[in-house]
Design an enzyme around this catalytic site. Structure first.
Site, PDB file in Angstrom:
ATOM      1  N   MET A  30       0.757  -1.124  -0.125  1.00 23.60           N
ATOM      2  CA  MET A  30      -0.055  -0.040  -0.024  1.00 23.60           C
ATOM      3  C   MET A  30       0.906   1.239  -0.031  1.00 23.60           C
ATOM      4  SD  MET A  30      -3.421  -0.888   2.087  1.00 23.60           S
ATOM      5  CE  MET A  30      -3.038  -0.757   3.692  1.00 23.60           C
ATOM      6  N   HIS A  37       9.451  -3.566   3.195  1.00 21.47           N
ATOM      7  CA  HIS A  37       8.833  -3.856   1.911  1.00 21.47           C
ATOM      8  C   HIS A  37      10.290  -3.937   0.798  1.00 21.47           C
ATOM      9  CE1 HIS A  37       5.570  -0.715   3.454  1.00 21.47           C
ATOM     10  NE2 HIS A  37       4.869  -1.919   2.831  1.00 21.47           N
ATOM     11  N   VAL A 176      10.992  -7.272   9.369  1.00 20.51           N
ATOM     12  CA  VAL A 176      12.172  -6.273   9.442  1.00 20.51           C
ATOM     13  C   VAL A 176      11.978  -5.432  10.836  1.00 20.51           C
ATOM     14  CG1 VAL A 176      13.567  -4.755   8.421  1.00 20.51           C
ATOM     15  CG2 VAL A 176      12.824  -6.479   7.004  1.00 20.51           C
ATOM     16  N   LEU A 184       8.907  -2.279  11.542  1.00 20.61           N
ATOM     17  CA  LEU A 184       8.761  -1.451  10.603  1.00 20.61           C
ATOM     18  C   LEU A 184       7.277  -1.317  10.078  1.00 20.61           C
ATOM     19  CD1 LEU A 184      12.014  -1.296   8.574  1.00 20.61           C
ATOM     20  CD2 LEU A 184      11.748  -0.363  10.494  1.00 20.61           C
ATOM     21  N   SER A 186       4.470   1.208   7.750  1.00 14.17           N
ATOM     22  CA  SER A 186       4.246   2.706   7.178  1.00 14.17           C
ATOM     23  C   SER A 186       3.459   3.536   8.123  1.00 14.17           C
ATOM     24  CB  SER A 186       3.176   2.515   5.953  1.00 14.17           C
ATOM     25  OG  SER A 186       3.814   1.437   5.251  1.00 14.17           O
ATOM     26  N   ARG A 187       2.761   3.086   9.046  1.00 11.59           N
ATOM     27  CA  ARG A 187       2.242   3.797  10.164  1.00 11.59           C
ATOM     28  C   ARG A 187       3.016   4.392  11.096  1.00 11.59           C
ATOM     29  NH1 ARG A 187      -1.943  -0.183   8.996  1.00 11.59           N
ATOM     30  NH2 ARG A 187      -4.104   0.853   8.753  1.00 11.59           N
TER      31      ARG A 187
HETATM   32  P1  AMP Z   1       1.682  -2.829   3.613  1.00  9.01           P
HETATM   33  O1  AMP Z   1       1.940  -1.945   2.459  1.00  9.01           O
HETATM   34  O2  AMP Z   1       1.424  -2.663   5.042  1.00  9.01           O
HETATM   35  O3  AMP Z   1       0.181  -3.346   2.979  1.00  9.01           O
HETATM   36  O4  AMP Z   1       2.465  -4.188   3.505  1.00  9.01           O
HETATM   37  C1  AMP Z   1       2.840  -4.751   2.242  1.00  9.01           C
HETATM   38  C2  AMP Z   1       3.713  -5.922   2.510  1.00  9.01           C
HETATM   39  O5  AMP Z   1       4.672  -5.722   3.317  1.00  9.01           O
HETATM   40  C3  AMP Z   1       2.942  -7.014   3.429  1.00  9.01           C
HETATM   41  O6  AMP Z   1       3.020  -8.258   3.013  1.00  9.01           O
HETATM   42  C4  AMP Z   1       3.319  -6.718   4.821  1.00  9.01           C
HETATM   43  O7  AMP Z   1       3.290  -7.876   5.551  1.00  9.01           O
HETATM   44  C5  AMP Z   1       4.901  -6.531   4.538  1.00  9.01           C
HETATM   45  N1  AMP Z   1       5.752  -5.682   5.504  1.00  9.01           N
HETATM   46  C6  AMP Z   1       5.275  -4.658   5.910  1.00  9.01           C
HETATM   47  N2  AMP Z   1       5.862  -4.290   7.071  1.00  9.01           N
HETATM   48  C7  AMP Z   1       6.936  -5.390   7.112  1.00  9.01           C
HETATM   49  C8  AMP Z   1       7.985  -5.667   7.989  1.00  9.01           C
HETATM   50  N3  AMP Z   1       8.452  -4.702   9.068  1.00  9.01           N
HETATM   51  N4  AMP Z   1       8.817  -6.735   7.543  1.00  9.01           N
HETATM   52  C9  AMP Z   1       8.279  -7.389   6.413  1.00  9.01           C
HETATM   53  N5  AMP Z   1       7.696  -7.226   5.778  1.00  9.01           N
HETATM   54  C10 AMP Z   1       6.733  -6.222   6.104  1.00  9.01           C
END
Ligand code: AMP
Length: 288
Positions: A30, A37, A176, A184, A186-187
């Protein structure tokens, strides 16, 4: 890196890849991209000839209008990060491309969505299932990469792939973290400096619970300790802490007969909601 904004552009791009029998990895996101990511992009690059990352803030998976409105957006920086990681293509569709009509199809995932994220965010996994299905149809990847950060989402997507015969391989990538343990997200960009100082409490709680289970303290005692830990903190409100079976996320009351345990947590710092989890082999490795 190729930037694709419409499904028809995406089709033209993918067609020439298929003619050359290239394997394709998909990383759905997103946006507001960070090193978590990037690790998914790296995993996809290691396992496929071509990596496509999608960036789309999917409205149907948000159950709060405020959360959707305030979700961080940073397209330019996202494209730079993807370029740095040599991602081959980024697909950035708009709402019209993904939802030409309001979707009437509903997806249900049974008991898997009755707990945790499904329980506290009604309709969330229906939205996730819809957008992920659409992206799978549009990209038809050989492999798709998801983070363990959203463990319940990963298990839901696994169900979707099996039940709807998507015929692709799902890859789960490790979480991560920041040096202080904060996963980590985005929020995290929305946290004030003071909230950022408190946020590692999620990971500390998970770590404390892991240690308690490793030293054979029971489920009830461990849960109680975590509730106590949060009641002593200000600026953070625990939404749930669960000890669940690592495969189906059913609540665990007796530690026996579970090959893996998932320790899952969600908490609010003012309006910002963070989640985290740990997956443990059971019985816990004495050195873990
Ligand atoms: P999002 O943009 O939050 O929908 O996340 C996109 C993808 O990145 C999802 O599969 C999440 O699980 C993965 N993701 C988000 N944060 C992390 C993180 N800290 N470590 C590994 N993968 C992540």
């Amino acid at each position: 890196m190729v930037i694709l904004t419409s499904p028809s552009e995406l089709q033209v791009y993918l067609k020439q890849l298929r003619q050359r029998e290239r394997t394709v990895g998909l990383v759905p996101t997103m946006g507001a991209l960070h090193a978590g990511h990037a690790s998914l992009v790296e995993a996809s690059k290691a396992g496929n000839e071509v990596t496509v990352c999608s960036i789309y803030v999917n409205p149907t998976q948000f159950n709060s209008a405020t959360d959707l409105r305030s979700y961080p957006r940073s397209l330019e920086a996202d494209c730079r990060l993807l370029e740095e990681h040599a991602c081959d293509a980024v697909f950035i569709p708009d709402n019209e491309a993904i939802y030409p009509e309001p979707p009437r199809t509903r997806l249900h995932f049974g008991e898997l969505e009755s707990v945790m994220e499904g329980r506290f965010r009604p309709g969330h996994f229906n939205g996730v299932g819809l957008v992920v299905s659409k992206l799978f149809h549009m990209v038809q990847p050989d492999r798709a990469y998801f983070g363990q950060k959203d463990l319940q989402q990963f298990l839901i997507v696994q169900r979707l792939v099996t039940d709807l015969s998507f015929g692709l391989q799902l890859v789960r990538c490790p979480i991560v973290r920041e040096p202080d343990g904060l996963a980590l997200s985005s929020r995290n960009a929305r946290l004030t400096p003071a909230q950022r100082g408190v946020a590692p409490a999620l990971y500390r709680a998970l770590d404390q619970a892991r240690e308690m289970l490793r030293t054979h303290q029971g489920v009830a005692q461990t849960k109680q300790a975590i509730l106590g830990y949060f009641s002593g903190l200000s600026g953070i409100r625990l939404e749930y802490f669960e000890i669940a079976d690592g495969e189906d996320l059913r609540e665990v009351s007796d530690l026996r007969n579970h090959r893996h345990l998932a320790l899952c947590i969600a908490a609010y710092l003012d309006e910002v909601r963070l989640i985290d989890n740990l997956l443990l082999t059971n019985p816990p490795d004495p050195g873990a």
